[in-house]
Design a protein around this motif. Structure first.
Motif, PDB file in Angstrom:
ATOM      1  N   SER A   3       0.962  -1.298   0.014  1.00  0.00           N
ATOM      2  CA  SER A   3      -0.113   0.009   0.031  1.00  0.00           C
ATOM      3  C   SER A   3       0.780   1.368  -0.004  1.00  0.00           C
ATOM      4  CB  SER A   3      -0.794  -0.048   1.306  1.00  0.00           C
ATOM      5  OG  SER A   3      -0.096  -0.197   2.432  1.00  0.00           O
ATOM      6  N   PRO A   7       0.354   2.998  -6.314  1.00  0.00           N
ATOM      7  CA  PRO A   7      -0.616   4.081  -6.207  1.00  0.00           C
ATOM      8  C   PRO A   7      -1.901   3.873  -5.315  1.00  0.00           C
ATOM      9  CG  PRO A   7       0.116   3.646  -8.135  1.00  0.00           C
ATOM     10  CD  PRO A   7       0.611   2.642  -7.368  1.00  0.00           C
ATOM     11  N   GLU A   8      -2.665   4.594  -4.804  1.00  0.00           N
ATOM     12  CA  GLU A   8      -3.701   4.339  -3.871  1.00  0.00           C
ATOM     13  C   GLU A   8      -4.879   3.694  -4.591  1.00  0.00           C
ATOM     14  OE1 GLU A   8      -7.166   6.848  -1.520  1.00  0.00           O
ATOM     15  OE2 GLU A   8      -5.064   7.652  -1.831  1.00  0.00           O
ATOM     16  N   ASP A   9      -5.118   3.861  -5.819  1.00  0.00           N
ATOM     17  CA  ASP A   9      -6.068   3.093  -6.611  1.00  0.00           C
ATOM     18  C   ASP A   9      -5.699   1.698  -7.019  1.00  0.00           C
ATOM     19  OD1 ASP A   9      -4.277   3.992  -8.490  1.00  0.00           O
ATOM     20  OD2 ASP A   9      -5.721   4.142 -10.002  1.00  0.00           O
ATOM     21  N   GLU A  10      -4.504   1.448  -6.781  1.00  0.00           N
ATOM     22  CA  GLU A  10      -4.039  -0.152  -7.273  1.00  0.00           C
ATOM     23  C   GLU A  10      -3.650  -1.013  -5.937  1.00  0.00           C
ATOM     24  OE1 GLU A  10      -0.968   0.294 -10.109  1.00  0.00           O
ATOM     25  OE2 GLU A  10      -2.172   1.307 -11.708  1.00  0.00           O
ATOM     26  N   GLN A  12      -4.914  -2.189  -3.331  1.00  0.00           N
ATOM     27  CA  GLN A  12      -5.834  -3.214  -2.977  1.00  0.00           C
ATOM     28  C   GLN A  12      -5.611  -4.549  -3.969  1.00  0.00           C
ATOM     29  OE1 GLN A  12     -10.081  -2.043  -3.180  1.00  0.00           O
ATOM     30  NE2 GLN A  12      -9.978  -1.210  -1.078  1.00  0.00           N
TER      31      GLN A  12
END
Length: 56
Positions: A3, A7-10, A12
């Protein structure tokens, strides 16, 4: 760790891939190690897997 790197959108998806790899390694690695350990001995199997992991 994933995390923080991704990047934040990847993040998870990265964490799920790491957990999937740990699970797959356990499912595949334990029977293979057991087979080698019964064939050539526990010490030789652990030495071989340790060296192959280190060299990889």
């Amino acid at each position: 760790m994933a995390s923080e790197i991704l990047p934040e959108d990847e993040a998870q998806m990265g964490i799920s891939k790491i957990l999937m790899g740990v699970s797959a390694g356990t499912i595949v690695g334990v029977p293979i190690t057991t087979f080698f350990a019964t064939s050539v001995g526990y010490s030789a199997a652990m030495l071989w897997f340790g060296e192959s992991t280190f060299l990889h």
